[in-house]
Design an enzyme around this catalytic site. Structure first.
Site, PDB file in Angstrom:
ATOM      1  CG  LEU A  43     -27.745  10.638  35.303  1.00 24.54           C
ATOM      2  CD1 LEU A  43     -26.523  10.848  34.719  1.00 24.54           C
ATOM      3  CD2 LEU A  43     -28.085  11.946  36.049  1.00 24.54           C
ATOM      4  CB  ALA A  44     -32.642   8.060  31.330  1.00 23.45           C
ATOM      5  CG  HIS A 266     -14.742  -0.175  32.338  1.00 21.86           C
ATOM      6  ND1 HIS A 266     -13.490   0.085  32.581  1.00 21.86           N
ATOM      7  CD2 HIS A 266     -15.409   1.145  32.261  1.00 21.86           C
ATOM      8  CE1 HIS A 266     -12.996   1.587  32.913  1.00 21.86           C
ATOM      9  NE2 HIS A 266     -14.476   2.065  32.561  1.00 21.86           N
ATOM     10  CB  SER A 284     -13.090   6.252  36.952  1.00 21.10           C
ATOM     11  OG  SER A 284     -13.299   7.360  35.759  1.00 21.10           O
ATOM     12  NE  ARG A 330     -15.124   2.910  29.001  1.00 17.59           N
ATOM     13  CZ  ARG A 330     -16.245   3.495  29.536  1.00 17.59           C
ATOM     14  NH1 ARG A 330     -17.429   2.881  29.862  1.00 17.59           N
ATOM     15  NH2 ARG A 330     -15.864   4.646  30.705  1.00 17.59           N
ATOM     16  CG  HIS A 401     -18.741  -0.585  32.728  1.00 19.76           C
ATOM     17  ND1 HIS A 401     -18.791  -0.091  34.115  1.00 19.76           N
ATOM     18  CD2 HIS A 401     -19.020   0.784  32.103  1.00 19.76           C
ATOM     19  CE1 HIS A 401     -18.924   1.092  34.187  1.00 19.76           C
ATOM     20  NE2 HIS A 401     -18.894   1.733  32.999  1.00 19.76           N
ATOM     21  CD  GLU A 425     -26.308   0.874  31.025  1.00 20.65           C
ATOM     22  OE1 GLU A 425     -26.460   1.634  31.855  1.00 20.65           O
ATOM     23  OE2 GLU A 425     -26.003  -0.143  30.921  1.00 20.65           O
ATOM     24  CG  LEU A 441     -22.805   9.672  33.335  1.00 20.57           C
ATOM     25  CD1 LEU A 441     -21.941  10.621  34.278  1.00 20.57           C
ATOM     26  CD2 LEU A 441     -23.797   8.970  34.151  1.00 20.57           C
TER      27      LEU A 441
HETATM   28  C1  LIG Z   1     -19.796   1.918  38.332  1.00 19.32           C
HETATM   29  C2  LIG Z   1     -19.955   2.768  37.110  1.00 19.32           C
HETATM   30  C3  LIG Z   1     -19.453   3.767  36.799  1.00 19.32           C
HETATM   31  C4  LIG Z   1     -19.959   4.521  35.572  1.00 19.32           C
HETATM   32  N1  LIG Z   1     -19.302   5.554  35.423  1.00 19.32           N
HETATM   33  C5  LIG Z   1     -19.466   6.399  33.981  1.00 19.32           C
HETATM   34  C6  LIG Z   1     -19.184   7.704  33.684  1.00 19.32           C
HETATM   35  O1  LIG Z   1     -18.259   7.953  34.348  1.00 19.32           O
HETATM   36  N2  LIG Z   1     -19.382   8.269  32.666  1.00 19.32           N
HETATM   37  C7  LIG Z   1     -20.648   7.671  32.130  1.00 19.32           C
HETATM   38  O2  LIG Z   1     -21.172   8.306  31.069  1.00 19.32           O
HETATM   39  N3  LIG Z   1     -21.133   6.596  32.429  1.00 19.32           N
HETATM   40  C8  LIG Z   1     -20.777   5.894  33.423  1.00 19.32           C
HETATM   41  N4  LIG Z   1     -21.237   4.805  33.850  1.00 19.32           N
HETATM   42  C9  LIG Z   1     -22.628   4.274  33.199  1.00 19.32           C
HETATM   43  C10 LIG Z   1     -23.946   5.129  33.409  1.00 19.32           C
HETATM   44  O3  LIG Z   1     -23.665   5.092  34.878  1.00 19.32           O
HETATM   45  C11 LIG Z   1     -25.191   4.461  33.194  1.00 19.32           C
HETATM   46  O4  LIG Z   1     -25.147   4.037  32.075  1.00 19.32           O
HETATM   47  C12 LIG Z   1     -26.385   5.463  33.353  1.00 19.32           C
HETATM   48  O5  LIG Z   1     -26.158   6.052  34.686  1.00 19.32           O
HETATM   49  C13 LIG Z   1     -27.447   4.689  33.315  1.00 19.32           C
HETATM   50  O6  LIG Z   1     -28.584   5.660  33.489  1.00 19.32           O
HETATM   51  P1  LIG Z   1     -30.112   5.277  33.489  1.00 19.32           P
HETATM   52  O7  LIG Z   1     -30.638   6.470  33.852  1.00 19.32           O
HETATM   53  O8  LIG Z   1     -30.249   4.944  32.100  1.00 19.32           O
HETATM   54  O9  LIG Z   1     -30.518   4.346  34.492  1.00 19.32           O
HETATM   55  P2  LIG Z   1     -29.962   3.966  35.757  1.00 19.32           P
HETATM   56  O10 LIG Z   1     -29.357   4.857  36.514  1.00 19.32           O
HETATM   57  O11 LIG Z   1     -29.664   2.581  36.201  1.00 19.32           O
HETATM   58  O12 LIG Z   1     -31.572   4.152  36.281  1.00 19.32           O
HETATM   59  C14 LIG Z   1     -32.565   2.911  36.371  1.00 19.32           C
HETATM   60  C15 LIG Z   1     -33.756   3.274  37.236  1.00 19.32           C
HETATM   61  O13 LIG Z   1     -34.685   2.133  36.865  1.00 19.32           O
HETATM   62  C16 LIG Z   1     -35.403   1.774  37.819  1.00 19.32           C
HETATM   63  N5  LIG Z   1     -35.909   0.520  37.557  1.00 19.32           N
HETATM   64  C17 LIG Z   1     -35.143  -0.496  36.905  1.00 19.32           C
HETATM   65  N6  LIG Z   1     -35.829  -1.421  36.926  1.00 19.32           N
HETATM   66  C18 LIG Z   1     -37.409  -1.025  37.345  1.00 19.32           C
HETATM   67  C19 LIG Z   1     -38.334  -1.905  37.565  1.00 19.32           C
HETATM   68  N7  LIG Z   1     -38.560  -3.104  36.987  1.00 19.32           N
HETATM   69  N8  LIG Z   1     -39.313  -1.115  38.369  1.00 19.32           N
HETATM   70  C20 LIG Z   1     -39.265  -0.027  38.660  1.00 19.32           C
HETATM   71  N9  LIG Z   1     -37.997   0.639  38.712  1.00 19.32           N
HETATM   72  C21 LIG Z   1     -37.077   0.058  38.040  1.00 19.32           C
HETATM   73  C22 LIG Z   1     -34.356   2.012  39.061  1.00 19.32           C
HETATM   74  O14 LIG Z   1     -34.735   1.889  40.210  1.00 19.32           O
HETATM   75  C23 LIG Z   1     -33.660   3.260  38.561  1.00 19.32           C
HETATM   76  O15 LIG Z   1     -34.216   4.379  39.202  1.00 19.32           O
HETATM   77  C24 LIG Z   1     -20.876   3.687  34.774  1.00 19.32           C
HETATM   78  C25 LIG Z   1     -21.403   2.883  35.256  1.00 19.32           C
HETATM   79  C26 LIG Z   1     -20.980   2.176  36.232  1.00 19.32           C
HETATM   80  C27 LIG Z   1     -21.670   0.845  36.532  1.00 19.32           C
END
Ligand SMILES: Cc1cc2nc3c(=O)[nH]c(=O)nc-3n(C[C@H](O)[C@H](O)[C@H](O)COP(=O)(O)OP(=O)(O)OC[C@H]3O[C@@H](n4cnc5c(N)ncnc54)[C@H](O)[C@@H]3O)c2cc1C
Length: 637
Positions: A43-44, A266, A284, A330, A401, A425, A441
């Site tokens: 998402l980020a 979690h 969840s 949590r 988590h 994150e 999110l």
């Molecule tokens: C099962 C589960 C359920 C969840 N439910 C919720 C919820 O309901 N509500 C909520 O707010 N949060 C929830 N969370 C937390 C939330 O999903 C995450 O914190 C959030 O989606 C992280 O988003 P992000 O964009 O920071 O990273 P991510 O979505 O983890 O994306 C990381 C990206 O970085 C890339 N990447 C990583 N390392 C490298 C590298 N070395 N080289 C190239 N690419 C790399 C990956 O390919 C990916 O594209 C949940 C988490 C889990 C595990």
């Protein structure tokens, strides 16, 4: 080094608005002269890439999955918070801000958290405009449910697939820019190193995961959106690929790592069922809206749940925290589950489980309503456990988590290395020592859609203009280092699999740096981790070659970084002689077993500086100043 968090002055409700005005802008015609590397498409990363490209910057985006829309964000189930107050139940930007600061046990920056609450309302509008199918009420309004640590309903959701639907929205925006040629997309490409030139982040080194080709990419700024590092524990709810490599490599190049020990456990996950397992499944937190958590009052009670009469059940969260009940945050809910299991009152194999029971809700609302709200989660539970949660209570137990720690960033989301921005994150986060449900999110999308697009321009306009190409010696050196390291993995040819090392490390981290920590345990971990690391470099067996799809080689690189990073986590946990949020040091607890903070000594962010191999990192402190909320003992009673 002295940290400058660049928090704007003025009243909290005006800081972001005024700051946006003060930030320097880049002329639209000049934006195309600047290139940005974004690593990550969760998402980020997806929201940032799409927004920066829309603004006119030249963007190169990387992810290790085969498609950007497979980023781990897709796994998020329960929902996303926003202070819309659609329920008219007393919510406001200030209340979301306050709940988040308190939920994080007063270890987050006030100004960042207020801004997060403020832009939360824009996120929902943006996502609705993209067509994200949020659940709706009969009258058409978006529906809400409650998550832990809040007494209002502010969580927007799309059944149990909120992350997937939000990511499809961000991915569509990203795809549009890819189609327009504004984003160059590199899937199946892993960042192995950050390149720093004259103190500024100017590029990365990557490995193509299909061909093995190691390459350098230069840009005017680098954005890391690489997610969390919960997989340092081996077993976690995170996707198997989540890792610390990008942020840890940046740390080794001079970026400070903030609060690495702050990990979220979690409370509602399917319990571990055997040694063969490599992943834990989250149930969840939204389920706690209708599910009631209990264990038998009697120790060692092995009767099936329906044979245990009401007066022999302990609904321990409702008993201990009557005002928040099953929606206690949590960290608190997880510790309470551990406590009753440690007392011998846990249920299921090994006694490591508590019940999450929907029978009252089904009686009150009917099975159809419960199916509408949580159907896919119930199906998932049944498929994994072969038990029908409509008929028997779910069994759940806490699991790793989320990681609140991450690279330190200032108010502009820039690390101490100019040009290196960190979002989602991957940064040290607005969640302090404990993140409230449905806030990750929100933060990822706030950073990517609404904050970074404003702040990155200020870097370019002020100082970031110097152009560098991949011919620079720093790129050549980083390429050589990555190639040497890859060859080294393939040449060790030892006897143990990469996974066996990862599992061993994970167990040490869970036992000594997990839900409860203490000095003696952390010292054991700090002795054991270097020993495992030394054996890894002597005795790991990495199969195959570089010039092919090689999962064993990919994992080796990630586990090698975990084996170093784990030590930093333990150093941080040992150093922080207090309990706060998810960081529970057993030596520091109140009489009734709650986390006991030490605001006099530890009201700061620990930002760690790398000093070279074998040398202890230096702790640099960012004092946290609270001007709007009063520091209190957190209470959910
Ligand atoms: C099962 C589960 C359920 C969840 N439910 C919720 C919820 O309901 N509500 C909520 O707010 N949060 C929830 N969370 C937390 C939330 O999903 C995450 O914190 C959030 O989606 C992280 O988003 P992000 O964009 O920071 O990273 P991510 O979505 O983890 O994306 C990381 C990206 O970085 C890339 N990447 C990583 N390392 C490298 C590298 N070395 N080289 C190239 N690419 C790399 C990956 O390919 C990916 O594209 C949940 C988490 C889990 C595990």
């Amino acid at each position: 080094m002295k940290l400058n968090s660049k928090i704007p002055s003025g009243p909290i409700e005006k800081k972001w608005e005024e700051h946006k005005f003060e930030l320097k802008l880049v002329n639209p015609a000049n934006k195309r002269k600047y290139s940005v590397i974004v690593v990550g498409t969760g998402l980020a990363g997806a929201s940032a890439s799409a927004s920066l490209a829309e603004l006119g910057y030249k963007v190169k985006t990387f992810c290790f999955q085969d498609s950007p829309r497979r980023a781990h964000s897709i796994a998020a189930q329960g929902g996303i918070n926003a202070a819309k107050n659609y329920k008219n139940d007393g919510d406001s930007v200030y209340r979301l801000f306050y709940d988040t600061i308190k939920g994080g046990d007063f270890r987050a920056r006030e100004a960042n958290v207020y801004r997060l609450a403020e832009v939360s309302v824009n996120i929902i509008d943006q996502c609705v405009a993209q067509g994200v199918p949020f659940a709706r009420e009969y009258g058409g309004y978006l529906s809400n449910r409650s998550f832990g640590g809040a007494l209002v309903s502010r969580t927007f959701y799309a059944r149990g697939q909120t992350g997937q639907q939000l990511l499809l929205g961000a991915y569509s925006a990203l795809s549009r820019q890819i189609g327009l040629g504004a984003v160059e997309m590199y899937p199946r490409t892993e960042m192995l190193d950050l390149v720093v030139v004259d103190g500024h982040a100017k590029g990365i080194v990557t490995r193509n995961l299909v061909t093995g080709k190691i390459e350098a990419h230069a840009a005017d700024a680098v954005v890391l959106a690489t997610g969390g590092y919960g997989n340092v524990f081996f077993l976690s709810t995170n996707a198997m690929g989540c890792n610390v490599t990008a942020t840890y490599r940046a740390y080794k190049k001079g970026a400070l790592f903030g609060n690495p020990c702050f990990t979220q456990i979690h409370p509602t996950c399917i319990p571990v069922s055997g040694d063969y397992q490599s992943k834990l499944t989250l149930m969840s937190e939204s389920l706690r809206n209708d599910g009631r958590i209990w264990v038998p009052k009697k120790k060692g009670d092995t009767r099936p749940p329906h044979e245990i009469p009401e007066d022999e059940r302990d609904y321990y969260l409702e008993r201990k925290y009557p005002s928040y009940g099953n929606l206690a945050p949590r960290d608190i809910s997880s510790r309470s589950a551990k406590e009753v299991c440690d007392e011998g009152r846990g249920v299921g194999p090994g006694g490591l489980g508590v019940y999450l029971d929907f029978s009252d809700a089904i009686k009150r609302l009917g099975e159809d309503v419960i199916r509408d709200r949580y159907g896919n989660l119930f199906d998932m539970y049944q498929r994994i456990t072969n038990e029908n949660p409509y008929k028997v209570p779910m069994r759940i137990y806490p699991a790793v988590h989320y990681t609140m720690g991450g690279l330190w960033v200032d108010y502009n989301l820039m690390s101490n290395l100019p040009g290196l921005h960190v979002i989602g994150e991957a940064n040290f986060s607005d969640h302090g020592a404990n993140r409230l449900g449905a806030s990750a999110l929100m933060q990822g999308l706030a950073d990517g859609y609404f904050i970074l697009p404003y702040t990155i321009g200020d870097y370019f306009a002020n100082s970031g203009g110097k152009k560098v190409s991949t011919d620079h010696p720093e790129f050549k050196k980083a390429l050589e280092d990555a190639e040497t390291r890859t060859k080294k993995f393939l040449s060790i040819n030892g006897k143990r699999t990469v996974d066996s090392f990862h599992k061993e490390l994970g167990k040490i981290m869970w036992d000594y740096c997990g839900m409860a920590r203490n000095k003696a345990g952390l010292q054991i971990a700090l002795k054991r981790i270097p020993e495992i690391r030394a054996e890894f470099w002597e005795n790991v067996k990495v199969l195959g070659s570089n010039e092919e799809v090689n999962v064993s080689l990919e994992k080796a690189g990630r586990v090698a970084d975990f084996l170093e990073f784990a030590e930093l986590m333990c150093i941080d946990a040992l150093n922080r002689e207090e309990s706060c949020g998810g960081h529970f040091r057993t030596e520091y607890q109140t009489e009734d077993g709650e986390a006991k903070r030490n605001d006099e000594k530890f009201c700061y962010v620990s930002a760690w500086q790398y000093n070279g191999e074998g040398k202890k990192p230096t702790e640099i402190k960012e004092e946290l100043v609270f001007e709007n909320v009063k520091l209190t003992q957190r209470s959910y009673k």
